[in-house]
Design a protein around this motif. Structure first.
Motif, short mmCIF file in Angstrom:
data_model
loop_
_atom_site.label_atom_id
_atom_site.label_comp_id
_atom_site.label_asym_id
_atom_site.label_seq_id
_atom_site.Cartn_x
_atom_site.Cartn_y
_atom_site.Cartn_z
N ILE A 148 11.53 13.79 -2.95
CA ILE A 148 10.72 12.78 -2.29
C ILE A 148 9.38 12.68 -3.02
CG2 ILE A 148 9.47 12.12 -0.19
CD1 ILE A 148 11.62 13.59 1.41
N VAL A 149 8.97 11.45 -3.30
CA VAL A 149 7.63 11.16 -3.77
C VAL A 149 7.15 10.00 -2.91
CG1 VAL A 149 6.15 10.41 -5.67
CG2 VAL A 149 8.14 11.85 -6.14
N LYS A 150 6.10 10.25 -2.14
CA LYS A 150 5.54 9.22 -1.27
C LYS A 150 4.05 9.14 -1.52
CE LYS A 150 5.35 7.74 3.53
NZ LYS A 150 5.67 8.08 4.92
N ILE A 151 3.58 7.93 -1.77
CA ILE A 151 2.17 7.71 -2.07
C ILE A 151 1.69 6.56 -1.19
CG2 ILE A 151 0.50 7.10 -3.85
CD1 ILE A 151 2.67 8.11 -5.89
N GLU A 152 0.66 6.82 -0.39
CA GLU A 152 0.12 5.80 0.50
C GLU A 152 -1.36 5.62 0.22
OE1 GLU A 152 1.87 6.12 4.74
OE2 GLU A 152 1.73 8.17 3.97
N ASP A 153 -1.82 4.38 0.35
CA ASP A 153 -3.25 4.12 0.22
C ASP A 153 -4.00 4.85 1.32
OD1 ASP A 153 -2.82 2.51 -1.96
OD2 ASP A 153 -3.11 0.61 -0.87
N LEU A 154 -5.04 5.53 0.96
CA LEU A 154 -5.85 6.26 1.93
C LEU A 154 -6.64 5.29 2.80
CD1 LEU A 154 -6.53 9.13 2.77
CD2 LEU A 154 -8.40 9.10 1.15
N LYS A 155 -7.08 4.19 2.26
CA LYS A 155 -7.88 3.22 2.98
C LYS A 155 -7.14 2.69 4.22
CE LYS A 155 -8.99 1.58 -1.38
NZ LYS A 155 -8.85 0.46 -2.26
N GLU A 156 -5.87 2.32 4.06
CA GLU A 156 -5.12 1.75 5.16
C GLU A 156 -4.86 2.75 6.27
OE1 GLU A 156 -1.69 -0.44 4.06
OE2 GLU A 156 -2.73 -1.47 2.44
N ASN A 157 -4.71 4.03 5.93
CA ASN A 157 -4.43 5.05 6.95
C ASN A 157 -5.67 5.40 7.76
OD1 ASN A 157 -1.71 5.37 6.43
ND2 ASN A 157 -2.13 6.68 4.68
N ASN A 158 -6.86 5.19 7.20
CA ASN A 158 -8.09 5.53 7.90
C ASN A 158 -8.80 4.31 8.44
OD1 ASN A 158 -7.76 8.25 7.42
ND2 ASN A 158 -8.89 8.20 5.50
N ALA A 159 -8.19 3.16 8.33
CA ALA A 159 -8.83 1.93 8.77
C ALA A 159 -8.88 1.89 10.30
CB ALA A 159 -8.09 0.71 8.24
N THR A 160 -10.02 1.48 10.83
CA THR A 160 -10.16 1.30 12.26
C THR A 160 -10.55 -0.14 12.51
OG1 THR A 160 -12.45 2.05 12.15
CG2 THR A 160 -10.79 3.68 12.74
N GLU A 161 -9.85 -0.79 13.39
CA GLU A 161 -10.13 -2.20 13.66
C GLU A 161 -10.35 -2.39 15.12
OE1 GLU A 161 -7.79 -5.09 11.58
OE2 GLU A 161 -6.90 -3.49 10.41
N GLY A 215 0.78 -1.24 0.00
CA GLY A 215 0.00 0.00 0.00
C GLY A 215 0.81 1.28 0.00
N GLU A 216 2.09 1.20 -0.35
CA GLU A 216 2.94 2.39 -0.33
C GLU A 216 3.91 2.39 -1.50
OE1 GLU A 216 5.82 4.45 2.93
OE2 GLU A 216 6.36 2.42 2.33
N ILE A 217 4.15 3.58 -2.02
CA ILE A 217 5.22 3.83 -2.98
C ILE A 217 6.08 4.92 -2.36
CG2 ILE A 217 5.80 4.71 -5.28
CD1 ILE A 217 3.03 3.66 -6.20
N TYR A 218 7.39 4.69 -2.29
CA TYR A 218 8.29 5.64 -1.66
C TYR A 218 9.52 5.80 -2.53
CZ TYR A 218 11.42 7.73 1.80
OH TYR A 218 12.29 8.55 2.46
N PHE A 219 9.78 7.03 -2.96
CA PHE A 219 10.94 7.36 -3.78
C PHE A 219 11.67 8.50 -3.09
CE2 PHE A 219 12.93 10.21 -6.78
CZ PHE A 219 13.63 9.36 -7.63
N LYS A 220 12.98 8.32 -2.88
CA LYS A 220 13.77 9.40 -2.29
C LYS A 220 15.14 9.42 -2.94
CE LYS A 220 15.44 11.37 2.02
NZ LYS A 220 15.41 11.29 3.47
N ASP A 221 15.54 10.61 -3.37
CA ASP A 221 16.88 10.83 -3.90
C ASP A 221 17.56 11.79 -2.92
OD1 ASP A 221 19.21 11.65 -5.18
OD2 ASP A 221 18.28 11.76 -7.15
N ARG A 222 18.46 11.27 -2.09
CA ARG A 222 19.09 12.08 -1.05
C ARG A 222 20.01 13.15 -1.61
NH1 ARG A 222 20.88 7.58 3.25
NH2 ARG A 222 21.66 6.65 1.35
N LEU A 223 20.69 12.89 -2.70
CA LEU A 223 21.60 13.90 -3.26
C LEU A 223 20.85 15.08 -3.87
CD1 LEU A 223 24.45 11.88 -5.02
CD2 LEU A 223 24.55 13.15 -2.88
N ASN A 224 19.67 14.83 -4.43
CA ASN A 224 18.92 15.88 -5.11
C ASN A 224 17.72 16.38 -4.32
OD1 ASN A 224 20.40 16.02 -7.74
ND2 ASN A 224 19.93 13.84 -7.67
N SER A 225 17.57 15.95 -3.07
CA SER A 225 16.47 16.38 -2.18
C SER A 225 15.11 16.20 -2.81
CB SER A 225 16.67 17.83 -1.75
OG SER A 225 17.90 17.99 -1.08
#
Length: 166
Positions: free
Chosen positions: A153-166, A141-151
């Motif tokens: 960041i692209v981060k994409i997270e599923d909204l469903k998993e972040n709002n899930a209550t169990e 449920g996540e895509i994470y891209f980071k280039d430390r030398l060029n500063s």
């Protein structure tokens, strides 16, 4: 008379643009973080795509603030350009032209260079040289891209998993 003219122009614009709206086969709500030379964003958005194109619509407080459409051209609020020009201006001049499209779709970047699969099923790519230091992971449920030398960041997270209550 002026109100009548504005009404007719609005109706005509609706009909002409309504017919040209692209319909995507997949539309998913996401939590999106972008830190690039030209975009700084962290909030909700939608990623829509089909076989040939992808679109990201970014929202702040429920209001659409930016749209990035990638098809034969890349269109943003400031205009349209080639995919190569977009990557050079918004990411890095040393990246392949399909880098942003591949990240948004969770596909391999740089032809799969440095790719590893972890035991939990997530995929990692590590790309390091004098111009870049990239970690790119996707899965669960996540895509994470980071280039430390060029500063970057692209981060994409599923909204469903972040709002899930169990």
């Amino acid at each position: 008379m002026q109100k009548f003219f504005i009404l007719w122009v609005s109706i005509l614009a609706f009909f002409f643009t309504g017919c040209s709206t692209k319909h995507y086969s997949v539309s998913e709500p996401k939590i999106i973080t972008l830190k690039t030379p030209k975009i700084k964003f962290a909030d909700t958005g939608y990623i829509r795509h089909d076989e040939t194109s992808v679109e990201v619509e970014l929202f702040t407080a429920g209001v659409a603030v930016e749209k990035i459409s990638i098809d034969s051209l890349v269109c943003v609020s400031s205009g349209c350009m080639s995919e190569e020009t977009f990557v050079q201006e918004y990411l890095n001049r040393d990246y392949p032209r399909d880098t942003m499209r591949s990240i948004l779709l969770g596909k391999d970047i740089f032809g799969g260079r440095g790719k590893e699969e972890m035991c939990d099923g997530r995929l990692f790519q590590f790309i390091r040289n004098d111009e870049m230091d990239i970690i790119y992971r996707r899965g669960k449920g996540e895509i994470y891209f980071k280039d430390r030398l060029n500063s970057l960041i692209v981060k994409i997270e599923d909204l469903k998993e972040n709002n899930a209550t169990e």
